[in-house]
Design a protein around this motif. Structure first.
Motif, mmCIF file in Angstrom:
data_model
loop_
_atom_site.group_PDB
_atom_site.id
_atom_site.type_symbol
_atom_site.label_atom_id
_atom_site.label_comp_id
_atom_site.label_asym_id
_atom_site.label_seq_id
_atom_site.Cartn_x
_atom_site.Cartn_y
_atom_site.Cartn_z
ATOM 1 N N SER A 53 0.835 -1.201 0.000
ATOM 2 C CA SER A 53 0.000 0.000 0.000
ATOM 3 C C SER A 53 0.871 1.253 0.000
ATOM 4 O O SER A 53 0.528 2.253 -0.632
ATOM 5 C CB SER A 53 -0.968 -0.008 1.174
ATOM 6 N N ILE A 54 2.015 1.173 0.678
ATOM 7 C CA ILE A 54 2.928 2.322 0.629
ATOM 8 C C ILE A 54 3.562 2.409 -0.750
ATOM 9 O O ILE A 54 3.672 3.490 -1.345
ATOM 10 C CB ILE A 54 3.997 2.196 1.726
ATOM 11 N N LEU A 56 2.324 1.425 -3.538
ATOM 12 C CA LEU A 56 1.334 1.923 -4.504
ATOM 13 C C LEU A 56 1.238 3.449 -4.457
ATOM 14 O O LEU A 56 1.219 4.103 -5.498
ATOM 15 C CB LEU A 56 -0.039 1.335 -4.186
ATOM 16 N N SER A 57 1.188 3.989 -3.231
ATOM 17 C CA SER A 57 1.130 5.449 -3.111
ATOM 18 C C SER A 57 2.370 6.070 -3.741
ATOM 19 O O SER A 57 2.282 7.073 -4.451
ATOM 20 C CB SER A 57 1.048 5.856 -1.641
ATOM 21 N N ALA A 58 3.531 5.464 -3.462
ATOM 22 C CA ALA A 58 4.772 6.005 -4.015
ATOM 23 C C ALA A 58 4.767 5.906 -5.538
ATOM 24 O O ALA A 58 5.206 6.827 -6.232
ATOM 25 C CB ALA A 58 5.969 5.254 -3.446
ATOM 26 N N PHE A 60 2.143 5.928 -7.463
ATOM 27 C CA PHE A 60 1.231 6.945 -7.985
ATOM 28 C C PHE A 60 1.930 8.296 -8.032
ATOM 29 O O PHE A 60 1.879 9.007 -9.035
ATOM 30 C CB PHE A 60 -0.011 7.029 -7.102
ATOM 31 N N LEU A 61 2.619 8.616 -6.935
ATOM 32 C CA LEU A 61 3.340 9.891 -6.886
ATOM 33 C C LEU A 61 4.383 9.951 -7.993
ATOM 34 O O LEU A 61 4.522 10.957 -8.694
ATOM 35 C CB LEU A 61 3.995 10.057 -5.512
ATOM 36 N N LEU B 92 -5.804 1.296 1.740
ATOM 37 C CA LEU B 92 -4.444 1.796 1.494
ATOM 38 C C LEU B 92 -3.921 2.571 2.702
ATOM 39 O O LEU B 92 -2.820 2.307 3.194
ATOM 40 C CB LEU B 92 -4.426 2.719 0.275
ATOM 41 N N LEU B 95 -3.618 0.212 5.939
ATOM 42 C CA LEU B 95 -2.498 -0.728 5.842
ATOM 43 C C LEU B 95 -1.170 0.010 5.923
ATOM 44 O O LEU B 95 -0.235 -0.439 6.589
ATOM 45 C CB LEU B 95 -2.582 -1.517 4.531
ATOM 46 N N ALA B 96 -1.107 1.167 5.248
ATOM 47 C CA ALA B 96 0.132 1.936 5.283
ATOM 48 C C ALA B 96 0.435 2.370 6.715
ATOM 49 O O ALA B 96 1.577 2.257 7.180
ATOM 50 C CB ALA B 96 0.038 3.154 4.365
ATOM 51 N N VAL B 115 6.953 10.818 1.262
ATOM 52 C CA VAL B 115 6.193 10.500 0.045
ATOM 53 C C VAL B 115 4.715 10.786 0.284
ATOM 54 O O VAL B 115 4.036 11.454 -0.511
ATOM 55 C CB VAL B 115 6.395 9.025 -0.347
ATOM 56 N N LEU B 116 4.202 10.302 1.424
ATOM 57 C CA LEU B 116 2.780 10.494 1.701
ATOM 58 C C LEU B 116 2.473 11.938 2.045
ATOM 59 O O LEU B 116 1.397 12.443 1.726
ATOM 60 C CB LEU B 116 2.358 9.546 2.819
ATOM 61 N N LEU B 119 2.142 13.721 -1.211
ATOM 62 C CA LEU B 119 0.822 13.426 -1.790
ATOM 63 C C LEU B 119 -0.249 14.285 -1.137
ATOM 64 O O LEU B 119 -1.173 14.759 -1.791
ATOM 65 C CB LEU B 119 0.481 11.956 -1.595
ATOM 66 N N ILE B 164 -6.752 8.168 -3.892
ATOM 67 C CA ILE B 164 -5.313 8.369 -3.663
ATOM 68 C C ILE B 164 -5.092 9.674 -2.919
ATOM 69 O O ILE B 164 -4.234 9.778 -2.041
ATOM 70 C CB ILE B 164 -4.547 8.393 -5.000
#
Lengths: 450, 303
Positions: A53-54, A56-58, A60-61, B92, B95-96, B115-116, B119, B164
């Motif tokens: 999940s991390i 995937l976010s990365a 996407f970024l 997402l 879990l993250a 990173v997050l 976002l 997202i």
């Protein structure tokens, strides 16, 4: 003795883990062992999902950044064509009046077309000529007109000039290898135009330069003439108005609530209210601005003034919350010490607590500027989405902001605007990165750890 | 106190009054326009009508020419896109958050958190651009490959990109909640021989559950109030469907389309935007309030 049995036991366990039966013809793997294997597998799977999940976010970024940079980097250069121009009197000023009105109405397209024709053999067909003329942007005509209007003595003289290429040619030269004709239709470049461009390159009449128009121009219908200066200035005006209103109001509210207000149901209510205000959808603030500022007070529509006031309402709760947190982190000993020295409550708050909390407050304010800068939707409602070719000069002029410009360009179906949009996003993100870095710097440099 | 101090204190008080006044103003201004709208269109038609076509309102004096303002398709679209977003963001983000607080090494955490955070800091208009330029075409191409027709402004594309966007929000909220779970409970679970997954499932999630629900509620409230992504990537005309591959519209999209451009202030078409805004305000307000109450109560139990 004991060690030996332990070694044997380990060997047996190892064979169990490889799912081999250590005791041939005996009882096989026990349910307990199976259970352990299952638990370990679940554990591994769960850990994997968390990691994914991390990831995937990365991803996407990464995809977002890649898309923006790959679409946008070409907008910072422009392709120009070197065209011989004769400012002939017959075309510009046939009646020889020397009058500005006549000069501004003259057919500058003809000048460019005549110049282009001299570069190629004379026996071209009509369609070929049209294809040739389509290589130069309309911006070239305006450029010539401005030159002549600025200096009418040019009429009758001749020279060579770098003129901007048309949007599709511009994109084509910047993004295509020019080695083969494959894929040229994607840029709406015809085969004949492809050959012409090759010839121009051989004659060194084609060059790439830094794209000044993009940084110094307002919006335009032509992608190659459009720039971000107008929206950038609009953003600055809007943010200035926003901060000028929200900073004193927000900080004062927080100071009162934290340092003076008694704890009772009213302050509880105000606190819940402010927390909720911070979570109200931003578009609601647009409705508020539309009905109160524009309809009731009658402020100029589309102006940076109204935009700034709307954003001020939006960021004020954020500033209040940040300021209260900063004030809370100042220890009570500071307040007691000041009181003991004879300061009155207002002096304690203004001369001591506030000063110590200032770095934290500034960090919060800078971050709220970043938020206001990226905000788009309330500005749509108060009319800051107009198509504006002029750069706003005062806060009451019609204006747009950088994110609104991104929205407007994304909606534009013309192909060339994709690179402009992506480039505008690059600028917007760069500004946000700078603002966030500034906030981090303020925090690191000035914040007091108690 | 000196006069200057009195003035300062009065200024502070005044500011507080103003900031409270803002909420009152929001409610009053939007509410009064909504009431004016309901004098044109009956609330029953608005909340239960199945057809939304405000553009047909041509003349105010024309009998029956006020268009139809049944907002059900819009509410369904809004909820559907928010639901898709939450279906992406909740697993997402959760879990993250669990991975970062249970498994990750400090080094990995320091690399993953920025990173997050980035976002979370990207303006929504950029997400909208990405949905239009990259994600929708990708989804369409995927649909073509599988032989499924995907609308170019499908609810799925807008919902996933919005998901997202909400992910870092859910993540940081649930990370706070997870870190508030008493360490003694977690160590107790480990001491009984539980694996980290078993600890998460049997101890951390039950203990943090109210907080997680609060985070999800706040996420939903952001999803239904989000504007730019849907204005750019979702449909403009209303469409009563539950198929995520078709284009649907949302309340925020309708507010923007009804109010952008020139408009007179008395037509039901303009006032309808305020009615939608009021409904939106009430929904998000209730969600936020519920989330706050849940989180507050939960913190009291768990110190």
């Amino acid at each position: 003795m004991f060690k030996k049995t332990e070694r044997q036991a380990r060997l047996i366990l190892k064979r169990i883990h490889k799912n081999k039966n250590p005791f041939v013809f005996s009882y096989g793997v026990t349910p307990a062992q199976k259970w352990i294997v299952k638990r370990k597998r679940t554990e591994k799977q769960f850990k994997f999902f968390g990691f994914m999940s991390i990831a995937l976010s990365a991803m996407f970024l990464g995809g977002l950044m890649l898309n923006i940079v790959s679409n946008g980097y070409t907008a910072f250069t422009r392709v120009q064509i070197y065209v011989p121009i004769e400012f002939s009197k017959e075309i510009l000023d046939p009646e020889n009046t020397g009058d500005r009105a006549a000069l501004s109405k003259a057919d500058y397209r003809k000048l460019v077309q005549n110049g282009l024709l001299t570069l190629f053999p004379a026996n071209m067909s009509r369609t070929e000529k049209f294809e040739l003329f389509a290589l130069v942007s309309k911006g070239g005509y305006y450029q010539l007109r401005e030159m002549v209007l600025a200096d009418p003595s040019l009429v009758g003289r001749r020279g060579q000039l770098w003129l901007p290429a048309a949007s599709n040619v511009d994109m084509f030269i910047k993004r295509h290898s020019l080695k083969s004709e494959i894929g040229i239709s994607h840029y709406k470049v015809s085969n004949r135009q492809f050959e012409m461009l090759k010839e121009l390159i051989d004659k060194e009449r084609l060059r790439k330069v830094f794209n000044k128009t993009f940084f110094l121009g307002g919006d335009s219908q032509e992608p190659e003439q459009a720039g971000i200066l107008g929206s950038f200035i609009g953003s600055i005006f809007t943010i200035l108005v926003c901060i000028a209103v929200a900073f004193p109001l927000g900080v004062a509210t927080a100071l009162y609530l934290e340092e003076f207000a008694k704890e009772n149901w009213l302050t509880d209510l105000i606190e819940i209210n402010i927390n909720n205000l911070a979570a109200v959808p931003s578009i609601i603030y647009g409705l508020l601005g539309l009905s109160i500022y524009i309809n009731i007070i009658g402020m100029p529509r589309s102006s940076a003034l109204v935009g700034g006031l709307v954003l001020a309402l939006l960021v004020m709760p954020v500033i209040v919350i940040a300021t209260r947190n900063a004030l809370r982190s100042v220890p009570h000993s500071v307040r007691y010490a000041a009181l003991a020295m004879g300061a009155n409550p207002v002096q304690v708050a203004m001369h001591h607590t506030f000063i110590y909390a200032l770095p934290g407050i500034m960090t919060g304010v800078i971050l709220s500027v970043a938020r206001a800068l990226g905000e788009t939707s309330p500005l749509l409602l108060i009319g800051m989405v107009a198509f504006l070719t002029d750069v706003p000069k005062t806060i009451t002029d019609p204006a747009t902001t950088l994110p609104v410009q991104v929205y407007l360009w994304t909606n534009n179906p013309e192909f060339g605007f994709v690179e402009n949009t992506a480039a505008a996003i690059i600028i917007l993100l760069l500004v946000l990165v700078i603002i966030n870095a500034l906030a981090a710097w303020v925090r690191q440099k000035f914040e007091i750890k108690w | 106190m000196r006069t200057s101090d009195r003035v300062i204190k009065a200024f502070l008080q005044l500011s507080t009054v103003i900031s409270v006044l803002i909420t009152v103003l929001i409610v009053l201004s939007v509410f009064s326009e909504t009431m004016r709208f309901f004098s044109h269109v009956s609330p029953f038609n608005f909340f239960f009508g199945l057809e939304w076509s405000p553009q047909t309102a041509i003349r105010a004096d024309q009998a029956g020419g006020s268009g139809s303002f049944g907002a059900v398709p819009i509410f369904v679209g809004t909820v559907m896109i928010a639901a898709i977003a939450m279906a992406v963001a909740t697993p997402l983000g959760l879990l993250a958050a669990i991975y970062l607080s249970v498994y990750a090494t400090p080094r990995f955490r320091n690399a993953a958190k920025p990173v997050l955070e980035i976002l979370a800091g990207i303006p929504t208009v950029v997400y909208g651009y990405f949905a239009v330029v990259a994600f929708s075409p990708l989804l369409r191409a995927g649909g073509d490959y599988l032989g499924i027709e995907v609308a170019s402004e499908s609810a799925l594309a807008a919902g996933v990109v919005m998901g997202i966007m909400i992910t870092p929000f859910i993540m940081s909220l649930s990370e706070d909640v997870i870190s508030a779970v008493p360490k003694s409970l977690i160590y107790g679970s480990f001491a009984m021989g539980a694996t980290p997954y078993e600890t998460v499932r049997n101890v951390i999630i039950p203990a943090a559950f109210p907080g997680i629900i609060g985070a999800v509620l706040l996420g939903i409230s952001r999803g239904i109030g989000e504007t730019m992504i849907v204005v750019m990537a979702a449909g403009l005309s209303s469409n009563l469907t539950l198929n995520p591959l078709e284009a649907v519209t949302t309340a925020t999209v309708q507010i923007v389309t009804l109010l952008v451009g020139d408009h007179e202030f008395d037509s039901p078409k303009t006032l309808a935007a305020f009615a939608l805004g009021f409904a939106l305000f009430i929904m998000t307000f209730l969600l936020n309030l519920a989330a706050q109450i849940i989180v507050k109560r939960y913190r009291q139990y768990n110190v």
